[in-house]
Design a protein around this motif. Sequence first.
Motif, PDB file in Angstrom:
ATOM      1  N   GLY A 173      11.516 -25.048 -10.975  1.00  0.00           N
ATOM      2  CA  GLY A 173      10.888 -24.430 -12.132  1.00  0.00           C
ATOM      3  C   GLY A 173      10.775 -22.930 -11.968  1.00  0.00           C
ATOM      4  O   GLY A 173      10.643 -22.440 -10.855  1.00  0.00           O
ATOM      5  N   ASP A 174      10.845 -22.206 -13.089  1.00  0.00           N
ATOM      6  CA  ASP A 174      10.679 -20.760 -13.020  1.00  0.00           C
ATOM      7  C   ASP A 174       9.512 -20.341 -13.903  1.00  0.00           C
ATOM      8  O   ASP A 174       8.776 -21.181 -14.414  1.00  0.00           O
ATOM      9  CB  ASP A 174      11.970 -20.045 -13.418  1.00  0.00           C
ATOM     10  CG  ASP A 174      12.398 -20.409 -14.825  1.00  0.00           C
ATOM     11  OD1 ASP A 174      11.560 -20.894 -15.598  1.00  0.00           O
ATOM     12  OD2 ASP A 174      13.580 -20.221 -15.137  1.00  0.00           O
ATOM     13  N   THR A 175       9.359 -19.055 -14.058  1.00  0.00           N
ATOM     14  CA  THR A 175       8.178 -18.577 -14.769  1.00  0.00           C
ATOM     15  C   THR A 175       8.176 -19.004 -16.234  1.00  0.00           C
ATOM     16  O   THR A 175       7.124 -19.183 -16.834  1.00  0.00           O
ATOM     17  CB  THR A 175       8.065 -17.036 -14.633  1.00  0.00           C
ATOM     18  OG1 THR A 175       6.787 -16.661 -15.104  1.00  0.00           O
ATOM     19  CG2 THR A 175       9.139 -16.298 -15.395  1.00  0.00           C
ATOM     20  N   ALA A 206       6.732 -22.404 -16.359  1.00  0.00           N
ATOM     21  CA  ALA A 206       5.279 -22.310 -16.191  1.00  0.00           C
ATOM     22  C   ALA A 206       4.620 -21.840 -17.478  1.00  0.00           C
ATOM     23  O   ALA A 206       3.573 -22.341 -17.870  1.00  0.00           O
ATOM     24  CB  ALA A 206       4.942 -21.352 -15.058  1.00  0.00           C
ATOM     25  N   ILE A 227       3.729 -12.513 -15.813  1.00  0.00           N
ATOM     26  CA  ILE A 227       2.497 -13.074 -16.373  1.00  0.00           C
ATOM     27  C   ILE A 227       1.759 -12.033 -17.201  1.00  0.00           C
ATOM     28  O   ILE A 227       1.236 -12.313 -18.257  1.00  0.00           O
ATOM     29  CB  ILE A 227       1.493 -13.509 -15.277  1.00  0.00           C
ATOM     30  CG1 ILE A 227       2.153 -14.322 -14.194  1.00  0.00           C
ATOM     31  CG2 ILE A 227       0.356 -14.292 -15.888  1.00  0.00           C
ATOM     32  CD1 ILE A 227       1.145 -14.796 -13.152  1.00  0.00           C
ATOM     33  N   ARG A 230      -6.809 -14.607  -6.043  1.00  0.00           N
ATOM     34  CA  ARG A 230      -6.576 -15.404  -7.242  1.00  0.00           C
ATOM     35  C   ARG A 230      -5.281 -14.982  -7.926  1.00  0.00           C
ATOM     36  O   ARG A 230      -4.545 -15.801  -8.458  1.00  0.00           O
ATOM     37  CB  ARG A 230      -7.746 -15.223  -8.199  1.00  0.00           C
ATOM     38  CG  ARG A 230      -8.295 -16.530  -8.695  1.00  0.00           C
ATOM     39  CD  ARG A 230      -9.525 -16.273  -9.531  1.00  0.00           C
ATOM     40  NE  ARG A 230      -9.199 -16.042 -10.926  1.00  0.00           N
ATOM     41  CZ  ARG A 230     -10.007 -15.377 -11.759  1.00  0.00           C
ATOM     42  NH1 ARG A 230     -11.134 -14.884 -11.322  1.00  0.00           N
ATOM     43  NH2 ARG A 230      -9.656 -15.210 -13.006  1.00  0.00           N
ATOM     44  N   GLU A 255      -2.292 -17.501  -8.836  1.00  0.00           N
ATOM     45  CA  GLU A 255      -1.734 -17.608 -10.185  1.00  0.00           C
ATOM     46  C   GLU A 255      -0.259 -17.252 -10.200  1.00  0.00           C
ATOM     47  O   GLU A 255       0.537 -17.861 -10.908  1.00  0.00           O
ATOM     48  CB  GLU A 255      -2.499 -16.706 -11.154  1.00  0.00           C
ATOM     49  CG  GLU A 255      -3.734 -17.381 -11.702  1.00  0.00           C
ATOM     50  CD  GLU A 255      -4.780 -16.392 -12.181  1.00  0.00           C
ATOM     51  OE1 GLU A 255      -4.420 -15.252 -12.524  1.00  0.00           O
ATOM     52  OE2 GLU A 255      -5.976 -16.766 -12.181  1.00  0.00           O
ATOM     53  N   VAL A 269       1.894 -17.735  -7.864  1.00  0.00           N
ATOM     54  CA  VAL A 269       2.683 -18.859  -7.354  1.00  0.00           C
ATOM     55  C   VAL A 269       2.800 -19.928  -8.422  1.00  0.00           C
ATOM     56  O   VAL A 269       3.896 -20.401  -8.753  1.00  0.00           O
ATOM     57  CB  VAL A 269       2.038 -19.463  -6.088  1.00  0.00           C
ATOM     58  CG1 VAL A 269       2.785 -20.706  -5.665  1.00  0.00           C
ATOM     59  CG2 VAL A 269       2.027 -18.455  -4.971  1.00  0.00           C
ATOM     60  N   VAL A 270       1.655 -20.315  -8.990  1.00  0.00           N
ATOM     61  CA  VAL A 270       1.658 -21.383  -9.981  1.00  0.00           C
ATOM     62  C   VAL A 270       2.525 -21.004 -11.174  1.00  0.00           C
ATOM     63  O   VAL A 270       3.227 -21.836 -11.747  1.00  0.00           O
ATOM     64  CB  VAL A 270       0.211 -21.683 -10.425  1.00  0.00           C
ATOM     65  CG1 VAL A 270       0.200 -22.617 -11.614  1.00  0.00           C
ATOM     66  CG2 VAL A 270      -0.557 -22.293  -9.274  1.00  0.00           C
ATOM     67  N   GLN A 271       2.505 -19.732 -11.539  1.00  0.00           N
ATOM     68  CA  GLN A 271       3.264 -19.302 -12.704  1.00  0.00           C
ATOM     69  C   GLN A 271       4.642 -18.786 -12.327  1.00  0.00           C
ATOM     70  O   GLN A 271       5.351 -18.290 -13.181  1.00  0.00           O
ATOM     71  CB  GLN A 271       2.501 -18.187 -13.421  1.00  0.00           C
ATOM     72  CG  GLN A 271       1.087 -18.596 -13.746  1.00  0.00           C
ATOM     73  CD  GLN A 271       0.852 -18.643 -15.227  1.00  0.00           C
ATOM     74  OE1 GLN A 271       1.799 -18.609 -16.003  1.00  0.00           O
ATOM     75  NE2 GLN A 271      -0.390 -18.732 -15.619  1.00  0.00           N
ATOM     76  N   ARG A 272       4.995 -18.880 -11.067  1.00  0.00           N
ATOM     77  CA  ARG A 272       6.314 -18.441 -10.592  1.00  0.00           C
ATOM     78  C   ARG A 272       6.582 -16.980 -10.944  1.00  0.00           C
ATOM     79  O   ARG A 272       7.675 -16.622 -11.348  1.00  0.00           O
ATOM     80  CB  ARG A 272       7.430 -19.310 -11.203  1.00  0.00           C
ATOM     81  CG  ARG A 272       7.278 -20.776 -10.955  1.00  0.00           C
ATOM     82  CD  ARG A 272       7.713 -21.163  -9.561  1.00  0.00           C
ATOM     83  NE  ARG A 272       7.796 -22.601  -9.445  1.00  0.00           N
ATOM     84  CZ  ARG A 272       6.777 -23.404  -9.187  1.00  0.00           C
ATOM     85  NH1 ARG A 272       5.575 -22.900  -8.993  1.00  0.00           N
ATOM     86  NH2 ARG A 272       6.948 -24.699  -9.091  1.00  0.00           N
ATOM     87  N   ARG A 276      -0.792 -15.287 -21.266  1.00  0.00           N
ATOM     88  CA  ARG A 276      -0.203 -13.986 -20.961  1.00  0.00           C
ATOM     89  C   ARG A 276      -0.377 -12.989 -22.079  1.00  0.00           C
ATOM     90  O   ARG A 276      -0.500 -11.808 -21.851  1.00  0.00           O
ATOM     91  CB  ARG A 276       1.280 -14.159 -20.665  1.00  0.00           C
ATOM     92  CG  ARG A 276       1.482 -15.064 -19.475  1.00  0.00           C
ATOM     93  CD  ARG A 276       2.934 -15.236 -19.133  1.00  0.00           C
ATOM     94  NE  ARG A 276       3.083 -16.307 -18.161  1.00  0.00           N
ATOM     95  CZ  ARG A 276       4.205 -16.568 -17.523  1.00  0.00           C
ATOM     96  NH1 ARG A 276       5.268 -15.851 -17.754  1.00  0.00           N
ATOM     97  NH2 ARG A 276       4.270 -17.548 -16.666  1.00  0.00           N
ATOM     98  N   SER A 327      10.440 -28.877 -14.927  1.00  0.00           N
ATOM     99  CA  SER A 327      11.882 -28.693 -14.775  1.00  0.00           C
ATOM    100  C   SER A 327      12.515 -29.951 -14.174  1.00  0.00           C
ATOM    101  O   SER A 327      13.644 -30.281 -14.495  1.00  0.00           O
ATOM    102  CB  SER A 327      12.199 -27.429 -13.970  1.00  0.00           C
ATOM    103  OG  SER A 327      11.859 -27.607 -12.635  1.00  0.00           O
TER     104      SER A 327
END
Lengths: 325, 537
Positions: free
Chosen positions: A34-36, A39, A86, A278, A282, A284-287, B50, B416
């Motif tokens: 998965g990429d951003t 996410a 992000i 934090r 974030e 990492v989780v959101q790539r 975002r 994915s």
Amino acid sequence: MRVLTLAGRRLLASLPTLLIILAGLFLLLQLAPGDTVDALMAQMGGGDPAMMAQLRSFYGLDATVPVQLGRYLLRLLSFNLGYSAIYGKPVATVIAERLPATLLLMVSSLGFAFAGGVALGVVAARRINRWPDTLISTVGLIFYATPSFWLGLMGIVVFAVRLGWLPPGGLEEVGAGHAGARRALDMALHLLLPTATLSLIFLATYLRIMRAAMLEVMGQDFIRTARAKGLSETAVVVRHALRNAMLPMVTLLGLQVGNLLGGSVVVESVFALPGLGRLAYEAVVQRDLNTLLGIVFVSALLVIAANFAVDVLYARLDPRIPGER
Amino acid sequence: MTLTRRGAMRLASGVAGLPFVRRAAAQGGAGPAGIKRGGVLTSHLSGEQRILNPALRASTGVYIITSKIMEGLVDLDASGKPVPVLATGWDAAPDGKTVTFRLRDGVQWHDGKPFTAADVQYSAMELWKKYLNYGTQLQQYLQAVDTPDPHTAVFRYSRPMPEDLLLRALCDLGYIAPHHVFAGTDVLENPANTAPIGTGPFKFVQYERGQYVIADRNPAYWREGFPFVDRIVWRFITDRAAAAAALETGQVQVTCYNGLSLADLDRLKSDLNYVVTTRGSEANAFNNTLEFNHRRKELADVRVRRAIAHAIDVPFFIENFLYGQGKPATGPIPSASTTFFPGSAPPYPFDRKRAIALLDEAGFKPGAGGTRFTLRLVPINNGEDVPLLATFIQQSLQAVGIKVEIVNLDTAGALSAVYRDWNFDLATGWHQYRGDPAVSTSVWYRSGSPKGAPWTNQWGWQSEAVDALTDQAAAELDPAKRRKLYAEWTKLINEELPIWMVTEREFQTAATKRLQNGLNTPRWGSSDWHDAWLAPA
């Protein structure tokens, strides 16, 4: 001059490390599925392929991995950390916004843990195997064994929800419009619980090390000499023993600067503080690769700087240590 | 006292001309009929989006904030009917290809420029049709928006657009962005995406990343005398336990869309100081889902899919894991959708014996150790209940001889794996229903979505009958006929069970009892809060 040489050599030695860390992290993140944009879709709860393709090209994700890595390193050479997916602004700005909270939390926790550890360690060593020693060592162990998120949440439940003495989270009262000393006081109140949570765990370590170091130093010949000179016990402890016992503590301090950056993810989440921990989580989780690499870069710089400061401190504390190691 | 939203509007418009009210509105203090003006309303958000532009991103996380700052043409009233906001009225041509909106006069953007049809035209053609998720699909046949005068916008479609579908969808997918701010700029990088300029009751003030967003009362708001509160603050608190503490200490007054953990919501329900309810979230029903990868030969057999559904005790799961919040789903359309819910019972109720019989019948006999076959389950973590359901499915299927391995990935990874790489046998996550099956739900069943599009039919399953019904219903102008088509569609889907809607649930909002005029519309968390106020503590 001695200091500058030391600084130059340290920095030079850390450059390859930095490069390896950044490239390694970049490749490691490519392994995460998965990429951003995925996410982002997850966060939005749905999207369509046209939009996704558009966003991928907007974030430069449609290029191959080596091309992306190359672009990143090239940018880094000109001290450009890139653009955050992000947050939609330059990574440098994003990090600069978050750095104060982390630094504030880190410096106050470390300061508290260090000072508390020294004081309690000395007391424990002076009263070895008597009740103050037992009490201090037991309480220290309990803090050390307790997970920080639990300590934090319990602190919130007791001091914020039940007693209502302290705010449960945040960096300051939102939109209160305080300024000057009033604002500083407000922030100090907000930081009390997180600082206590973060430092209690480190306090336990410092306390143990300090206690052991003091015990060792107190048994040495020069202490006997000092006593024989007729110095008071306080003077012996403060002027002669403490300074020597400090060396391992300073080592630990340098090592734990890195730890504190990582450890603050939990504390920052629990207390809703806008810090680097934090942000990294974030990212990492959101790539959000650029942001994550930027944080690693800044953290690495911080750790290098801290260790450099430790080296300088060594030389001050113990004149026997030469600068040109 | 509580007022209904319309009651408050009538009251306010009735007395707004009196000098006393004018002064009250300007100075704060007591307003009409015991309403307390002023104060700060603080709302909690667990995730940070975002950007803050609802014309570009359709997501409840964006609406919670921006719906107070920007407005759409229509919104839902208390009964769930689309009512005018920036539009004052509309007509659809008999052929369904033209919809004319008359626009409100005298409305100003927060920067002082007048709101006109050019804004509507720009938002529809340049934002909704090109960028907005779900919007691109909804508006794919939109050809042009004509603006014969500054207060009329005519939407022209190349295929018939059902009026009820368009109006319902526009509540979420119809926010208007200012033409004069966006035109001629790089839309995705426009600064107004994080510092929104709208026509709504609150004006954007400040956005501190990772901390909060602030918006202040818009004194020039077109609904005279509104809004009641002086300021709204949205605080980002990612840790749900900490968010509960913030609510309990009064740091925040409201948290929408399951912002707290299920355990805390259940606990606060019995606390007299708080309201915990699904009221105000009727328009956002969602399901726990179980997706099948039909490329696995076992799962391609409808008997196996039915057996899996029969093997799982959904009422037990809801009672014990979801604190009783929700009910077993009866099909792709949740019962909260009064317009389209065809009304039926859960098609495959818990029946372990039947499950075993179906698996035997399909020819998958238990091998060594009683295992018939092994499946890999990918949880897509939309909420805290997803991993719980994954484990529950694992244990339930074990009992009928299907071994399940859970593949743990974070959300981006799981999406994915399932939608782009088709690397799953079973998957479980959420389906969010957005008021009309054509907006959110038919893509889960219709074939033809390109590989990689999340929350679309990537199951390796296709039905010509379902595809045909989907297309027919999306262009049917007669509401009664549309409803009938979707009933037929539901029947076909329940028969085939390409994927399984396990539960149907509604989001819970937790708020202090001080909040007045709250939760009074079906999408309240995403509404404009112009009439909300706080009673004294």
